[in-house]
Write an enzyme that holds these catalytic residues in place. Structure first.
Site, PDB file in Angstrom:
ATOM      1  N   LYS A 130       0.872  -1.195   0.000  1.00 10.83           N
ATOM      2  CA  LYS A 130       0.000   0.000   0.000  1.00 10.83           C
ATOM      3  C   LYS A 130       0.894   1.226   0.000  1.00 10.83           C
ATOM      4  O   LYS A 130       2.033   1.166   0.456  1.00 10.83           O
ATOM      5  CB  LYS A 130      -0.860   0.001   1.268  1.00 10.83           C
ATOM      6  CG  LYS A 130      -2.112   0.839   1.157  1.00 10.83           C
ATOM      7  CD  LYS A 130      -3.226   0.047   0.520  1.00 10.83           C
ATOM      8  CE  LYS A 130      -4.451   0.895   0.276  1.00 10.83           C
ATOM      9  NZ  LYS A 130      -5.598   0.067  -0.145  1.00 10.83           N
ATOM     10  N   ASP A 170      -7.102   4.386  -4.282  1.00  8.62           N
ATOM     11  CA  ASP A 170      -7.728   4.248  -2.960  1.00  8.62           C
ATOM     12  C   ASP A 170      -8.314   5.644  -2.699  1.00  8.62           C
ATOM     13  O   ASP A 170      -8.578   6.378  -3.656  1.00  8.62           O
ATOM     14  CB  ASP A 170      -6.694   3.816  -1.898  1.00  8.62           C
ATOM     15  CG  ASP A 170      -7.345   3.360  -0.591  1.00  8.62           C
ATOM     16  OD1 ASP A 170      -7.787   2.202  -0.523  1.00  8.62           O
ATOM     17  OD2 ASP A 170      -7.436   4.153   0.364  1.00  8.62           O
TER      18      ASP A 170
HETATM   19  P1  NDP Z   1     -12.929   7.973  -2.504  1.00  7.69           P
HETATM   20  O1  NDP Z   1     -11.840   8.942  -2.344  1.00  7.69           O
HETATM   21  O2  NDP Z   1     -13.530   7.761  -3.841  1.00  7.69           O
HETATM   22  O3  NDP Z   1     -14.117   8.302  -1.499  1.00  7.69           O
HETATM   23  C1  NDP Z   1     -13.915   8.373  -0.129  1.00  7.69           C
HETATM   24  C2  NDP Z   1     -15.213   8.780   0.533  1.00  7.69           C
HETATM   25  O4  NDP Z   1     -15.068   8.644   1.952  1.00  7.69           O
HETATM   26  C3  NDP Z   1     -15.576  10.231   0.293  1.00  7.69           C
HETATM   27  O5  NDP Z   1     -16.973  10.370   0.310  1.00  7.69           O
HETATM   28  C4  NDP Z   1     -14.938  10.920   1.478  1.00  7.69           C
HETATM   29  O6  NDP Z   1     -15.515  12.177   1.808  1.00  7.69           O
HETATM   30  C5  NDP Z   1     -15.209   9.927   2.566  1.00  7.69           C
HETATM   31  N1  NDP Z   1     -14.209  10.091   3.640  1.00  7.69           N
HETATM   32  C6  NDP Z   1     -12.873  10.112   3.525  1.00  7.69           C
HETATM   33  N2  NDP Z   1     -12.282  10.313   4.717  1.00  7.69           N
HETATM   34  C7  NDP Z   1     -13.283  10.433   5.591  1.00  7.69           C
HETATM   35  C8  NDP Z   1     -13.347  10.650   6.971  1.00  7.69           C
HETATM   36  N3  NDP Z   1     -12.212  10.824   7.713  1.00  7.69           N
HETATM   37  N4  NDP Z   1     -14.588  10.688   7.564  1.00  7.69           N
HETATM   38  C9  NDP Z   1     -15.699  10.506   6.816  1.00  7.69           C
HETATM   39  N5  NDP Z   1     -15.707  10.309   5.494  1.00  7.69           N
HETATM   40  C10 NDP Z   1     -14.523  10.268   4.898  1.00  7.69           C
HETATM   41  O7  NDP Z   1     -12.353   6.586  -1.929  1.00  7.69           O
HETATM   42  P2  NDP Z   1     -12.877   5.111  -2.155  1.00  7.69           P
HETATM   43  O8  NDP Z   1     -14.342   5.091  -2.318  1.00  7.69           O
HETATM   44  O9  NDP Z   1     -12.021   4.503  -3.201  1.00  7.69           O
HETATM   45  O10 NDP Z   1     -12.464   4.416  -0.782  1.00  7.69           O
HETATM   46  C11 NDP Z   1     -13.362   4.350   0.322  1.00  7.69           C
HETATM   47  C12 NDP Z   1     -12.913   3.244   1.253  1.00  7.69           C
HETATM   48  O11 NDP Z   1     -12.920   1.996   0.547  1.00  7.69           O
HETATM   49  C13 NDP Z   1     -11.503   3.380   1.816  1.00  7.69           C
HETATM   50  O12 NDP Z   1     -11.463   2.828   3.117  1.00  7.69           O
HETATM   51  C14 NDP Z   1     -10.669   2.512   0.884  1.00  7.69           C
HETATM   52  O13 NDP Z   1      -9.497   2.057   1.500  1.00  7.69           O
HETATM   53  C15 NDP Z   1     -11.646   1.381   0.653  1.00  7.69           C
HETATM   54  N6  NDP Z   1     -11.422   0.567  -0.556  1.00  7.69           N
HETATM   55  C16 NDP Z   1     -11.337   1.128  -1.786  1.00  7.69           C
HETATM   56  C17 NDP Z   1     -11.172   0.330  -2.892  1.00  7.69           C
HETATM   57  C18 NDP Z   1     -11.140   0.887  -4.268  1.00  7.69           C
HETATM   58  O14 NDP Z   1     -11.061   0.096  -5.212  1.00  7.69           O
HETATM   59  N7  NDP Z   1     -11.219   2.191  -4.466  1.00  7.69           N
HETATM   60  C19 NDP Z   1     -11.014  -1.132  -2.773  1.00  7.69           C
HETATM   61  C20 NDP Z   1     -11.224  -1.631  -1.434  1.00  7.69           C
HETATM   62  C21 NDP Z   1     -11.391  -0.792  -0.377  1.00  7.69           C
HETATM   63  P3  NDP Z   1     -14.736  13.544   1.457  1.00  7.69           P
HETATM   64  O15 NDP Z   1     -14.906  13.711  -0.017  1.00  7.69           O
HETATM   65  O16 NDP Z   1     -15.403  14.567   2.278  1.00  7.69           O
HETATM   66  O17 NDP Z   1     -13.302  13.326   1.855  1.00  7.69           O
HETATM   67  O1  2IT Z   2      -8.035  -1.512  -0.515  1.00  7.94           O
HETATM   68  C1  2IT Z   2      -7.999  -1.993  -1.667  1.00  7.94           C
HETATM   69  O2  2IT Z   2      -8.162  -3.196  -1.867  1.00  7.94           O
HETATM   70  C2  2IT Z   2      -7.770  -1.081  -2.790  1.00  7.94           C
HETATM   71  N1  2IT Z   2      -7.668   0.125  -2.588  1.00  7.94           N
HETATM   72  C3  2IT Z   2      -7.665  -1.622  -4.187  1.00  7.94           C
HETATM   73  C4  2IT Z   2      -6.270  -2.106  -4.448  1.00  7.94           C
HETATM   74  C5  2IT Z   2      -5.981  -2.521  -5.862  1.00  7.94           C
HETATM   75  O3  2IT Z   2      -4.803  -2.827  -6.098  1.00  7.94           O
HETATM   76  O4  2IT Z   2      -6.869  -2.551  -6.708  1.00  7.94           O
END
Ligand code: NDP
Ligand code: 2IT
Length: 449
Positions: A130, A170
């Site tokens: 990561k 992420d």
């Molecule tokens: P994005 O940046 O697309 O979206 C993040 C969202 O979470 C936004 O709405 C953001 O709001 C909100 N957020 C961020 N920090 C905080 C906080 N401290 N308190 C409340 N809300 C918060 O990210 P993703 O959707 O890609 O990721 C979301 C989660 O999913 C993370 O935990 C990530 O690790 C996990 N994840 C992502 C994957 C992926 O493929 N993208 C795969 C697996 C897991 P704001 O805009 O106000 O910051």
């Molecule tokens: O938390 C996760 O699994 C991710 N942000 C996606 C990682 C990836 O390599 O697609």
């Protein structure tokens, strides 16, 4: 019952407590996982002799670097870049990059640690890593984002490669950022390889990668419901966050007959009793890069509450935390229990605190842990890597079908291990042991490295 194994785990956790006391998120993730591995470790007394756990909790390497860039006013700015290459016993390091002001070694190590188990669970040959930066993309122009990404990759390129380490997105890193990062990688190295995933479709990305984490979460939760002869039809759903994972979880769950009544961002949450209109959320978040409160401009009779954590007070059947770590604490778990919630599945990484997880499970709420429930994103990243290596592209339906099968298998695998080592509904132990057993087996066979 498992005295020696418990003692061994305790020793390793004590060691981490002493050596990494300034890394609370990492210690939290390690404590949750190692504690649940005890019944499995008890069957493998050889692990202690080979210091398997001591090696397992120590990343292969941690890289930190300076990222200087120039803002639109011509001022030089400096951020920190990170990459933690945690474990490549079963495949090249794989895992996202997070751009958020809170990023530090504790956050990146916890995410890398989780990624090792998650990637193993997918059944695909990917190790765990990561990275990211404390850079805050909010309010930055496209040229500032590009300047930052180019500088970030100018250092990162030394450490990555399609058979070495393959980053993706992420929090704060989506298609735009991956494009700038890939452009710079290609420019420096002159090589066109699958070194990043989540790429644009025009230059080697996979169809359905954008949707994969959210869709996969719903496929997984659907298996959980099906095991109780239940389904999504007619259910009320609360989803925290409004980013990549939240949006596509909404899209899939709505297509299965559920209604999403609340979503959030880090400032607050919206409630729309008629069901949140996803096209409006997409417009606000994907096109305008605005705030979730802007929803009220389009739907004036919806409600906005100025607190993201209070979203869990909205009564619902199903809660999907899809924002960030520790966003669902014990008090929120109690609200969900009081209001009759039946299922929590984690789209974000470690969104539920340890005490909240225990409270939910003790109350008999079905609980889908992140490393199983959100593995669809990285699994589809691995499918993107396969397509890149073979120089082919699969259709959306082909990728979506493979994703669906992978999520069903992850559920089967986790529930099989849950039954074997704990009890039927303990998917936390099931997922941890299922993921760990493959990595441990590989580490034992690879010798002392
Ligand atoms: P994005 O940046 O697309 O979206 C993040 C969202 O979470 C936004 O709405 C953001 O709001 C909100 N957020 C961020 N920090 C905080 C906080 N401290 N308190 C409340 N809300 C918060 O990210 P993703 O959707 O890609 O990721 C979301 C989660 O999913 C993370 O935990 C990530 O690790 C996990 N994840 C992502 C994957 C992926 O493929 N993208 C795969 C697996 C897991 P704001 O805009 O106000 O910051
Ligand atoms: O938390 C996760 O699994 C991710 N942000 C996606 C990682 C990836 O390599 O697609």
């Amino acid at each position: 019952m498992y005295t020696d194994a418990s003692q061994y785990v305790e020793e390793v956790l004590n060691y981490l407590g002493r050596k990494s006391s300034e890394q609370p998120e990492f210690i939290q993730a390690a404590t949750e996982a190692l504690t649940s591995l005890i019944p499995y470790i008890a069957q493998h007394p050889e692990f202690k002799k080979y210091a398997l756990l001591e090696r397992y909790v120590e990343p292969d390497r941690m890289i930190m670097f300076r990222v200087p860039w120039i803002d639109d006013k011509g001022m030089v700015r400096v951020n920190r870049g990170y990459r933690v290459q945690f474990n490549n016993s079963i495949g090249p390091y794989k895992g996202g990059l997070r751009f958020h002001p809170s990023v530090n070694f504790s956050i990146i190590k916890f995410l890398g640690f989780e990624q090792v188990l998650k990637n193993s669970l997918t059944g695909l040959p990917i190790g765990g890593g990561k990275g990211g930066s404390n850079f805050d993309p909010k309010g930055k122009s496209d040229t500032e984002i590009m300047s930052f990404c180019q500088s970030f990759m100018t250092e990162l390129y030394k450490y990555v490669g399609d058979d070495v380490d393959v980053p993706a997105g992420d929090i704060g890193v989506g298609g735009r950022e991956i494009g700038y990062l890939y452009g710079q990688y290609k420019r420096i190295t002159g090589s066109y390889t699958g070194v990043l995933t989540g790429k644009g479709i025009a230059y080697g990305g996979s169809l359905a990668r954008r949707e994969a984490t959210g869709y996969g979460l719903i496929y997984f939760a659907n298996e959980m419901l099906a095991s109780k002869k239940n389904g999504f039809e007619g259910k009320k759903v609360v989803i925290s966050g409004s980013g990549n994972v939240a949006i596509y979880a909404h899209e899939k769950v709505a297509s299965m007959g559920a209604t999403v009544i609340a979503m959030s961002d880090s400032s607050g949450y919206i409630y729309d009793k008629n069901g949140i209109k996803l096209d409006i959320v997409k417009q606000i978040k994907e096109v305008e890069r605005g705030r979730i409160s802007d929803y009220l401009k389009y739907v004036p009779d919806a409600t906005y509450v100025d607190s993201c954590v209070r979203i869990w007070e909205v009564p619902c059947d199903i809660a999907l935390p899809c924002a960030t770590q520790n966003e669902l604490p014990l008090a929120s778990a109690k609200e969900l229990i009081k209001n009759g919630c039946m299922l929590v599945a984690e789209g974000a990484n470690m969104p539920t605190t340890l005490d909240a997880t225990h409270a939910l499970m003790d109350a008999g709420i079905l609980f889908g842990p992140a490393k199983a429930a959100n593995a669809g994103g990285v699994a589809t990243s691995a499918l993107e890597m396969s397509q890149n290596s073979q120089r082919i592209s699969w259709t959306f339906d082909e990728v979506d079908h493979k994703l669906h099968e992978i999520m069903k298998n992850i559920y089967l695998h986790a529930s099989e291990y849950a039954c074997k080592y704990s009890h039927e509904d303990d998917l936390v132990s099931g997922a941890n042991i299922a993921g760990f057993s493959k990595v441990a087996e590989a580490m034992m066979q690879l010798g002392v490295v």
